[in-house]
Design a protein around this motif. Structure first.
Motif, mmCIF file in Angstrom:
data_model
loop_
_atom_site.group_PDB
_atom_site.id
_atom_site.type_symbol
_atom_site.label_atom_id
_atom_site.label_comp_id
_atom_site.label_asym_id
_atom_site.label_seq_id
_atom_site.Cartn_x
_atom_site.Cartn_y
_atom_site.Cartn_z
ATOM 1 N N LEU A 195 0.915 -0.920 0.142
ATOM 2 C CA LEU A 195 -0.400 -0.076 -0.023
ATOM 3 C C LEU A 195 1.052 1.084 0.220
ATOM 4 C CD1 LEU A 195 -3.148 -0.608 2.110
ATOM 5 C CD2 LEU A 195 -2.752 -0.548 -0.188
ATOM 6 N N LYS A 213 -2.506 4.208 2.521
ATOM 7 C CA LYS A 213 -3.655 3.693 2.970
ATOM 8 C C LYS A 213 -4.698 3.889 2.721
ATOM 9 C CE LYS A 213 0.100 2.175 5.729
ATOM 10 N NZ LYS A 213 1.228 1.509 7.448
ATOM 11 N N ALA A 214 -5.835 2.741 3.953
ATOM 12 C CA ALA A 214 -7.434 2.986 3.508
ATOM 13 C C ALA A 214 -7.440 4.523 5.306
ATOM 14 C CB ALA A 214 -8.085 1.973 3.781
ATOM 15 N N ILE A 274 -6.971 5.696 -2.382
ATOM 16 C CA ILE A 274 -6.088 4.189 -2.308
ATOM 17 C C ILE A 274 -4.905 4.022 -3.594
ATOM 18 C CG2 ILE A 274 -5.639 2.434 -0.804
ATOM 19 C CD1 ILE A 274 -9.011 2.473 0.238
#
Length: 683
Positions: free
Chosen positions: A476, A479-480, A492
């Motif tokens: 990632l 990130k979320a 994202i």
């Protein structure tokens, strides 16, 4: 915005090619402008840059010479600034003009009479997702060739017939659409050609404008895709020239997440951390006993805090901060909202003393951001501000941007607040709301309205689960977020690396899981790992921007191989970063492409003022669409704005606000801002 208070530099022709893939736009634009005066004019190009836009290519051609912008390592660029003549033009722009915010600015030099300049600008941009699932792309009305209208309304029907049947020779506006979900339809506030599909499965289509928008409005394009809009993915192929394992050498996927959040949630729970930040200068006229507040509703700061405290739900957490030259919290850390804690807070409200000294908002925000988030309690700030902050606005915004995925801000500047623009930018960056308080009577009601919005259901506990073919892994980049509020989306980015063991497996899946109150939601999206190639790499550029900022925020990023790697990546894709700065060089067209850093100080290369600036004016350079400015530097003087050109009156009023004219005029300017505050949003 294409701005000129006199029609001396006319926009004669526009060519724009926009490629929209789901919710990312890749824009290639060319503007042809001409000096219609019989005297030479000095011009500058200014382009507002928000946090979702990357300008990666710029050049301007005049005659047989060309100005080209490029990125250099920050220290090297700052050395060149010292030997670049004309840098005072940028400093004048930064300190004197009425716009505020981060912009790309380049001095174009002298434009001779009847000569033209061809400006080319390429940028990529994340597009906002509308509540109905549409991707929205905007283009300012000032960047369409000027149309001269007559007062003879009998020709309107003839004009409409011409618009519907002919393509203008001086405007070419082409839009390519792509989506794995399939393109459904478009809505445009202009005349346009029928949507033409270029793939049998309707995953790609094209459309072109036949005229500028009606009533000289901004172009507003809404793209609707097929299928659900909760989760979408765009996979961009690796750069074949880059080595595997690097960001460019691996595919990158962009996820657009917009959770479905029901309007009514059974047993939603009372979650949240509510922090109230009060400028102590607001209390200078409010020093009366607390029991007399009900008889004096105009004593707004105390009254507002009382209403907010009594409107909070049981089970949430809260704290109150007063700030001036220093800041102080009611509690060392946020406490649970109980009757006892609320009563203690109410007693402390009357102890807030007015402070007319400095305004250390930056220090207060850093203190709040350094405290850990409370699990399951989304953080929301209510900021009430009246004075000019003591710190640099750019530093405040950098701090807000760093933590924008972890909180939301509601800002309430008064009509006397010099930093109204900063309040608005903070709210926009965190997907909150900014309300200008015209009179103290409004503060309580407006604050309670925002609190009601803050108490709406939201998605929390957001997680992603990947299912990739054996041999592939995901890293990632962005990130979320901790939470996603109702009506908002999040982007994202992830890098897919490794070697698939079975080449025939070219499909992956990602599952989005989240909670809304006590309800659990799960969505799974399958997507192809063999996308069509895109040599312009818009997704890689956006991912790299977030990666570079993340590295800049890490304490170890400014030393060793990490910083060198970041600089190399930034230069390779033309993505500005905290490690690089922009410079520009004017050269003969035959030398384009042959100028490297070793030649920048040679006689054949003429350095041109060019820089990413933070303007300190009044009006925010944050718009629902990306906008341009081309203006003549001597027309910036207020005396030259007396001629009633289209935007002269508004500019004069706003500049008068900055010069501290009458309170009545200040309030009118603020009222105009309030009535148009939705225009500053990308959403």
């Amino acid at each position: 915005w294409f701005f000129s208070s006199y029609p001396e530099v006319e926009l004669e022709a526009v060519t724009v090619n926009v490629t929209i893939q789901d919710f990312v736009a890749d824009v290639v634009s060319e503007l042809v402008c001409r000096n219609t005066q019989q005297v030479s004019k000095e011009a500058m190009f200014v382009f507002p840059v928000d946090s979702n836009t990357i300008v990666h290519t710029f050049h301007a051609t005049m005659g047989d010479s060309c100005i080209e912008a490029m990125l250099l390592e920050k220290e090297e660029a700052e050395k060149l600034y010292k030997v670049t003549s004309g840098m005072e033009n940028l400093r004048y722009l930064q300190d004197q003009w009425n716009l505020w915010g981060r912009v790309f600015a380049c001095f174009l030099g002298t434009l001779p009479p009847n000569e033209e300049v061809i400006i080319s600008l390429y940028y990529v941009q994340e597009l906002p997702l509308q509540p109905d699932g549409a991707a929205q792309f905007c283009w300012p009305r000032e960047l369409f060739p000027w149309t001269k209208y007559t007062s003879d309304f009998s020709h309107l029907s003839l004009l409409a017939d011409q618009i519907s049947s002919e393509m203008p020779e001086n405007m070419h506006f082409n839009i390519s659409l792509k989506s794995a979900h399939g393109v459904s339809h478009v809505v445009i506030n202009s005349s346009y050609t029928p949507l033409q599909y270029t793939a049998s499965d309707q995953t790609s289509a094209q459309v072109s404008l036949k005229s500028s928008p009606w009533l000289q409005d901004d172009l507003n394009l809404l793209v609707y895709y097929k299928g659900p809009h909760t989760l979408s993915a765009v996979v961009e192929r690796r750069d074949s020239k880059a080595s595997p394992g690097s960001l460019l050498g691996d595919p990158v996927v962009m996820l657009t997440v917009m959770p479905h959040i029901p309007e009514v949630v059974p047993s939603p729970g009372h979650f949240g951390e509510f922090l109230f930040l009060m400028d102590r200068s607001l209390f200078q006229d409010a020093q009366v006993p607390l029991e007399e507040i009900s008889a004096h509703p105009s004593l707004c700061p105390q009254n507002t805090l009382l209403f907010l405290l009594k409107s909070l739900p049981l089970g949430c957490y809260f704290n109150i901060y007063s700030f001036g030259a220093t800041f102080k919290a009611f509690y060392p850390q946020s406490v649970e909202y109980t009757q006892e804690n609320m009563d203690n807070a109410v007693r402390c409200i009357s102890s807030i003393c007015p402070d007319l000294g400095g305004c250390d908002l930056l220090g207060l925000l850093r203190s709040i951001y350094s405290t850990p988030l409370l699990h399951g309690h989304p953080r929301q700030l209510f900021i009430f501000m009246q004075r000019k902050i003591s710190s640099e606005e750019e530093a405040v915004m950098a701090e807000v941007c760093r933590y924008r995925d972890k909180h939301r801000c509601f800002c309430f500047p008064t009509n006397r607040c010099v930093n109204f623009h900063l309040s608005q930018a903070i709210a926009l960056e965190t997907k909150g709301e900014c309300v200008c308080i015209h009179s103290r009577m409004d503060m309580t009601s407006e604050a309670v309205k925002c609190l009601q919005r803050a108490l709406q259901p939201m998605a929390s506990g957001i997680s992603l689960h990947w299912d990739l073919p054996p041999g592939l892994e995901v890293s990632l980049i962005r990130k979320a977020p901790e939470i996603i509020f109702q009506g908002h989306q999040s982007y994202i980015y992830a890098q897919i690396y490794g070697q698939a063991k079975d080449k025939k497996l070219d499909e992956a899946a990602v599952t989005l899981q989240y909670h809304v109150g006590s309800q659990f939601f799960s969505y799974t999206l399958r997507f192809s790992l063999s996308p069509s190639s895109d040599n312009r790499l818009p997704v890689h550029r956006m991912a790299l921007m977030y990666l570079l900022w993340e590295r800049a925020w890490e304490e170890t990023s400014r030393t060793g191989d990490t910083q060198q790697s970041a600089v190399k990546s930034s230069l390779s894709l033309g993505v500005p970063s905290p490690f690089t700065s922009s410079v520009a060089v004017q050269m003969k067209q035959r030398d384009i492409g042959n100028c490297d850093t070793s030649m920048l100080l040679s006689p054949s290369c003429n350095l041109v003022p060019c820089q990413l600036l933070w303007l300190r004016g009044f009006r925010p350079a944050l718009f629902k669409s990306t906008k341009f400015w081309l203006f003549q530097k001597y027309q910036l003087c207020l005396e030259m704005l007396d001629h009633k050109a289209p935007d002269t009156k508004a500019l004069t009023q706003l500049s008068a606000y900055c010069k501290g004219r009458s309170n009545d005029q200040q309030e009118r300017s603020c009222a105009e801002m309030r009535s148009q505050r939705s225009m500053w949003s990308w959403a």
